[in-house]
Motif scaffolding. Structure first.
Motif, PDB file in Angstrom:
ATOM      1  N   UNK A  61      37.052  47.206  38.553  1.00 23.22           N
ATOM      2  CA  UNK A  61      37.620  45.886  38.255  1.00 23.22           C
ATOM      3  C   UNK A  61      38.970  45.725  38.932  1.00 23.22           C
ATOM      4  N   UNK A  62      39.796  46.754  38.873  1.00 25.42           N
ATOM      5  CA  UNK A  62      41.118  46.685  39.490  1.00 25.42           C
ATOM      6  C   UNK A  62      41.006  46.439  40.987  1.00 25.42           C
ATOM      7  N   UNK A  63      40.058  47.123  41.623  1.00 30.63           N
ATOM      8  CA  UNK A  63      39.887  46.956  43.066  1.00 30.63           C
ATOM      9  C   UNK A  63      39.482  45.537  43.411  1.00 30.63           C
ATOM     10  N   UNK A  64      38.519  45.018  42.667  1.00 23.80           N
ATOM     11  CA  UNK A  64      38.042  43.660  42.912  1.00 23.80           C
ATOM     12  C   UNK A  64      39.185  42.659  42.724  1.00 23.80           C
ATOM     13  N   UNK A  65      39.885  42.772  41.610  1.00 23.27           N
ATOM     14  CA  UNK A  65      40.985  41.842  41.338  1.00 23.27           C
ATOM     15  C   UNK A  65      42.060  41.970  42.400  1.00 23.27           C
TER      16      UNK A  65
END
Length: 110
Positions: A15-19
């Motif tokens: 999720x962190x990477x996508x955001x």
DNA sequence: GCAATGACTGGTA
DNA sequence: TTACCAGCCATTG
């Protein structure tokens, strides 16, 4: 954890990477769900969409569109407002983004 | 473990 | 151009 909550302080690494990628998209540019999936090298466009549905409110989600340039389902109107404000290249008719010009590959050079 | 679901994608009609 | 279909990937019941 079973799923990412939209109002918590601990998103998963994926999720962190996508955001992170979505936040890096410059104004007037967009990326498709599939592009982001390949950029982070994990999951697929469905996972990116799922993540956006939960955490999209924390990032410029309107800069993430479908492969055909159409914004997220149920958010087209809001997205169009942002595109107009950021000067995002639109297709004739102004109903979707011109991926030919607005597509961002993650490079710093335009 | 299987079936259904989802802010998807690409190809064909 | 839109409409329909099959494929894809992870989560959920």
């Amino acid at each position: 954890m079973t799923e990412a909550l939209p109002a918590d302080g601990e998103p998963d690494e994926y999720t962190e990477e996508v955001l992170s990628v979505v936040e890096r998209i410059p104004a007037g540019r967009v990326m498709s769900y599939g592009d982001i999936a390949e950029y982070v090298g994990r999951g697929g466009p469905r996972q990116v969409g799922s993540t956006m549905s939960h955490w999209g409110g924390a990032v410029p989600w309107w800069r993430v569109v479908r492969a055909d340039g159409r914004p997220a389902s149920g958010h087209e109107v809001r997205a169009l407002s942002h595109y107009a404000a950021e000067g995002t290249p639109m297709r004739p008719g102004g109903d979707r983004v011109d991926m030919t010009k607005a597509r961002w590959n993650g490079s710093t050079r335009d």
